[in-house]
Design an enzyme around this catalytic site. Structure first.
Site, PDB file in Angstrom:
ATOM      1  N   LYS A 175       0.861  -1.182   0.000  1.00 41.76           N
ATOM      2  CA  LYS A 175       0.000   0.000   0.000  1.00 41.76           C
ATOM      3  C   LYS A 175       0.903   1.240   0.000  1.00 41.76           C
ATOM      4  CE  LYS A 175      -2.379   3.336   2.424  1.00 41.76           C
ATOM      5  NZ  LYS A 175      -1.985   4.339   1.411  1.00 41.76           N
ATOM      6  N   GLU A 250       9.388   2.195  11.008  1.00 38.34           N
ATOM      7  CA  GLU A 250      10.418   3.224  10.916  1.00 38.34           C
ATOM      8  C   GLU A 250       9.716   4.567  10.769  1.00 38.34           C
ATOM      9  OE1 GLU A 250      13.409   2.966  11.745  1.00 38.34           O
ATOM     10  OE2 GLU A 250      13.487   0.783  11.792  1.00 38.34           O
ATOM     11  N   CYS A 284      13.420  11.568   6.407  1.00 34.16           N
ATOM     12  CA  CYS A 284      13.354  11.198   7.822  1.00 34.16           C
ATOM     13  C   CYS A 284      14.695  11.431   8.496  1.00 34.16           C
ATOM     14  CB  CYS A 284      12.928   9.753   7.959  1.00 34.16           C
ATOM     15  SG  CYS A 284      13.941   8.636   6.999  1.00 34.16           S
ATOM     16  N   GLU A 384       9.339  17.133  14.773  1.00 34.49           N
ATOM     17  CA  GLU A 384       9.726  16.949  13.368  1.00 34.49           C
ATOM     18  C   GLU A 384       8.959  17.938  12.499  1.00 34.49           C
ATOM     19  OE1 GLU A 384       8.404  13.414  11.142  1.00 34.49           O
ATOM     20  OE2 GLU A 384      10.487  13.126  10.558  1.00 34.49           O
TER      21      GLU A 384
HETATM   22  P1  NAD Z   1       2.111   8.855   7.207  1.00 37.58           P
HETATM   23  O1  NAD Z   1       2.305   8.223   8.529  1.00 37.58           O
HETATM   24  O2  NAD Z   1       1.087   9.914   7.077  1.00 37.58           O
HETATM   25  O3  NAD Z   1       1.714   7.735   6.130  1.00 37.58           O
HETATM   26  C1  NAD Z   1       2.516   6.591   5.891  1.00 37.58           C
HETATM   27  C2  NAD Z   1       1.661   5.508   5.273  1.00 37.58           C
HETATM   28  O4  NAD Z   1       0.708   5.052   6.237  1.00 37.58           O
HETATM   29  C3  NAD Z   1       0.848   5.985   4.064  1.00 37.58           C
HETATM   30  O5  NAD Z   1       0.814   4.970   3.093  1.00 37.58           O
HETATM   31  C4  NAD Z   1      -0.531   6.188   4.664  1.00 37.58           C
HETATM   32  O6  NAD Z   1      -1.575   6.108   3.731  1.00 37.58           O
HETATM   33  C5  NAD Z   1      -0.588   5.044   5.660  1.00 37.58           C
HETATM   34  N1  NAD Z   1      -1.614   5.177   6.717  1.00 37.58           N
HETATM   35  C6  NAD Z   1      -2.241   6.307   7.126  1.00 37.58           C
HETATM   36  N2  NAD Z   1      -3.124   6.013   8.118  1.00 37.58           N
HETATM   37  C7  NAD Z   1      -3.029   4.680   8.354  1.00 37.58           C
HETATM   38  C8  NAD Z   1      -3.662   3.774   9.257  1.00 37.58           C
HETATM   39  N3  NAD Z   1      -4.573   4.194  10.132  1.00 37.58           N
HETATM   40  N4  NAD Z   1      -3.303   2.474   9.236  1.00 37.58           N
HETATM   41  C9  NAD Z   1      -2.351   2.041   8.379  1.00 37.58           C
HETATM   42  N5  NAD Z   1      -1.731   2.835   7.474  1.00 37.58           N
HETATM   43  C10 NAD Z   1      -2.059   4.150   7.456  1.00 37.58           C
HETATM   44  O7  NAD Z   1       3.545   9.379   6.734  1.00 37.58           O
HETATM   45  P2  NAD Z   1       3.913  10.215   5.427  1.00 37.58           P
HETATM   46  O8  NAD Z   1       3.384  11.605   5.606  1.00 37.58           O
HETATM   47  O9  NAD Z   1       3.549   9.459   4.189  1.00 37.58           O
HETATM   48  O10 NAD Z   1       5.510  10.227   5.517  1.00 37.58           O
HETATM   49  C11 NAD Z   1       6.241  11.143   6.263  1.00 37.58           C
HETATM   50  C12 NAD Z   1       6.707  10.524   7.564  1.00 37.58           C
HETATM   51  O11 NAD Z   1       7.451   9.339   7.295  1.00 37.58           O
HETATM   52  C13 NAD Z   1       7.663  11.409   8.346  1.00 37.58           C
HETATM   53  O12 NAD Z   1       7.331  11.376   9.711  1.00 37.58           O
HETATM   54  C14 NAD Z   1       9.019  10.758   8.125  1.00 37.58           C
HETATM   55  O13 NAD Z   1       9.959  11.011   9.139  1.00 37.58           O
HETATM   56  C15 NAD Z   1       8.651   9.331   8.049  1.00 37.58           C
HETATM   57  N6  NAD Z   1       9.688   8.558   7.354  1.00 37.58           N
HETATM   58  C16 NAD Z   1      10.464   7.701   8.071  1.00 37.58           C
HETATM   59  C17 NAD Z   1      11.480   6.976   7.442  1.00 37.58           C
HETATM   60  C18 NAD Z   1      12.350   6.021   8.219  1.00 37.58           C
HETATM   61  O14 NAD Z   1      12.887   5.109   7.622  1.00 37.58           O
HETATM   62  N7  NAD Z   1      12.503   6.202   9.507  1.00 37.58           N
HETATM   63  C19 NAD Z   1      11.684   7.112   6.067  1.00 37.58           C
HETATM   64  C20 NAD Z   1      10.872   8.001   5.361  1.00 37.58           C
HETATM   65  C21 NAD Z   1       9.863   8.700   6.015  1.00 37.58           C
END
Ligand code: NAD
Length: 483
Positions: A175, A250, A284, A384
């Site tokens: 997804k 992560e 991130c 963040e």
């Molecule tokens: P997000 O948490 O909004 O979404 C991530 C994914 O989760 C998306 O596919 C989203 O549709 C899905 N999602 C949303 N609600 C959900 C639910 N209730 N149940 C299951 N899945 C759900 O994050 P984002 O805005 O897409 O990405 C940015 C964030 O990701 C930042 O906080 C960044 O630090 C983090 N990030 C971390 C890493 C790492 O490896 N540590 C790498 C890249 C990004």
């Protein structure tokens, strides 16, 4: 007309039963629609999970080198389309072309790397204390892996989850994030063209609350690998742990670079500037705090401001250093934090404005922003921001710099710029972060070593990438064989 992309289930591209789709827009020019995707619901997702569950036996029984061969073939296809993929990635996510090109190459390299790993999968033979007993371990796939990915590295992150999941013999439901699913779809097409059997990889787009929740709660899903925000990660963990799925999260970071009194200040400013403003600060591992010894503080701030002001901002497809933020909402969040920083009494050294007129009228552009005189308890030093904003915090000695570096809930990546070996070694030992760098920026990862965070940045269950990436998708059978 932009393409309308289906869900990929049991080897077929299909429409969602909702009959609804959503548009993926270019953040540099939102009238440019890159593609439309299915606004799927829980029932669509359940069908994808069932398809993955049905395919587990056949895929687990496929010899690992054959699984690796399919990955290798897919990597070749991706490589042949690298320029096209780079352009699509820039159009849907906004980063500058060289950044996008590097990310596409990373996805290709990850596929090649895990394709090679296929021949080394298996287990270990150990000495037995029983006579006539052969004692050994066998790695086996877990079954169905649910992969939930963010928008900021929309091809590399799906690739670094997909490749180890598939090569170890798991089937997958992927997804992607709704802001940037198009390049992830390209991975699916490449694997399908390379001969992946039907049902082994399924792809479902739509809201996290529907598709993500269905993945986290369905009993046929054995493992969930999630990258995204801490807020969503908490929900994912709670739901997936309920029936004891294996879970890997992560999440966010508040990554520091310490600038020591022995640092080459110009080099330090380049390291911090690049770590903070590359990919528009939407990594991130982006540097969001510079923790600077007071003896070099003023000089460092001047150098960092000069670095920021020299960056050209504009559409990633043109020859610019920094593209837009991915969406209006991400830009709003950044602007809110800039207001918070001003209200908290930090000094705005440069930037601080959204760019809204002339050539910037349509996109989500913001200036690279430097705050100085930040103290560690301020929100801009704790939370963040996920935009091109860096907080410069003065400190008076090494001990204080480490204490400030560790003074957040996060622990993803951290670096120090120093010419003092004792400081460098102490920093490696004392800083609380899953990735530690000396005289390098906090961003940038190699694919053959573990990656993950400490504290609130990670579930700390399993690391990703390298051999660690294989461990998450593998369970171990221990065999006592006395014939
Ligand atoms: P997000 O948490 O909004 O979404 C991530 C994914 O989760 C998306 O596919 C989203 O549709 C899905 N999602 C949303 N609600 C959900 C639910 N209730 N149940 C299951 N899945 C759900 O994050 P984002 O805005 O897409 O990405 C940015 C964030 O990701 C930042 O906080 C960044 O630090 C983090 N990030 C971390 C890493 C790492 O490896 N540590 C790498 C890249 C990004």
């Amino acid at each position: 007309m932009p393409e309308t992309v289906g869900n990929f289930v049991s080897g077929e591209w299909t429409d969602s039963e909702t009959g609804e789709t959503f548009a993926v827009e270019n953040p540099a020019d939102p009238d440019d629609v890159v593609a439309r995707f299915q606004q799927s619901n829980a029932a669509d997702t359940e069908r994808a999970i069932e398809a993955a569950a049905e395919a587990t036996d056949e895929w687990a029984a496929t010899p690992a080198p054959e699984r690796g061969r399919i990955l290798n073939t897919a990597a070749q296809q991706l490589e042949s389309k690298k320029d096209e993929l780079t352009e699509t990635l820039v159009r849907e996510e906004g980063k500058a072309r060289p950044e996008a090109s590097g990310e596409v190459q990373r996805a290709i390299d990850i596929f090649y790397y895990y394709a090679e790993k296929a021949r080394d999968l298996g287990g270990d033979v150990k000495a037995s204390s029983g006579s006539g007993t052969t004692l050994y371990t066998v790695g086996e796939p877990l079954g169905v892996a649910g992969l939930i990915t963010p928008w900021n590295y929309p091809i590399a992150i799906p690739a670094w989850k997909l490749a180890p999941a598939l090569v170890t013999g798991n089937t997958v439901v992927l997804k992607p994030a709704s802001l940037a699913p198009t390049v992830a779809k390209e991975l699916v097409e490449a694997l399908d063209d390379a001969g992946l059997p039907d049902g082994v990889l399924n792809f479902v787009t739509g809201p996290g609350s529907e598709v993500g929740t269905a993945i986290c709660t369905h009993e046929a899903v054995d493992a969930v690998s999630f990258t995204g925000s801490g807020q969503v990660g908490d929900v994912v963990y709670e739901q997936a742990a309920e029936d004891q799925k294996r879970v890997q999260l992560e999440m966010g970071g508040k990554n520091p670079t310490v600038v020591s009194e022995s640092a080459d200040v110009e080099e330090a400013a380049e390291i911090v500037g690049s770590g903070a403003f590359d990919v528009t600060g939407q990594a991130c591992t982006a540097t969001s705090r510079a923790i600077v010894h007071e003896s070099v503080y003023d000089e460092f701030v001047d150098e960092l401001v000069a670095y920021a002001e020299a960056l050209s901002i504009g559409p990633g497809l043109e020859d610019n250093d920094m593209g837009p933020q991915v969406s209006a909402s991400e830009l709003d969040d950044t602007m809110t934090y800039i207001d918070v920083g001003k209200d908290e009494g930090a000094s705005l050294e440069t930037g601080g404005d959204a760019l809204e007129s002339g050539e910037y009228e349509d996109g989500y552009f913001v200036e690279p922003t430097v705050f100085s005189d930040v103290s560690s308890e301020m929100r801009i030093a704790q939370e963040e921001i996920f935009g091109p904003v860096v907080a410069v915090i003065p400190v008076s000695d090494f001990e204080e710099s480490v204490a400030v570096a560790n003074d957040t809930q996060y622990g993803l990546s951290a670096s120090i710029v120093t010419q003092d070996l004792t400081e460098a070694n102490r920093f490696v030992d004392e800083v609380e972060a899953g990735v530690v760098k000396v005289n390098e920026k906090t961003t940038g990862l190699e694919l053959n070593v573990p990656f993950g965070g400490m504290k609130a940045s990670s579930s700390e269950t399993y690391r990703e990438q390298g051999d660690a990436g294989l461990d998450f998708y593998t369970t171990t059978k221990t065999v006592y064989y006395n014939y």
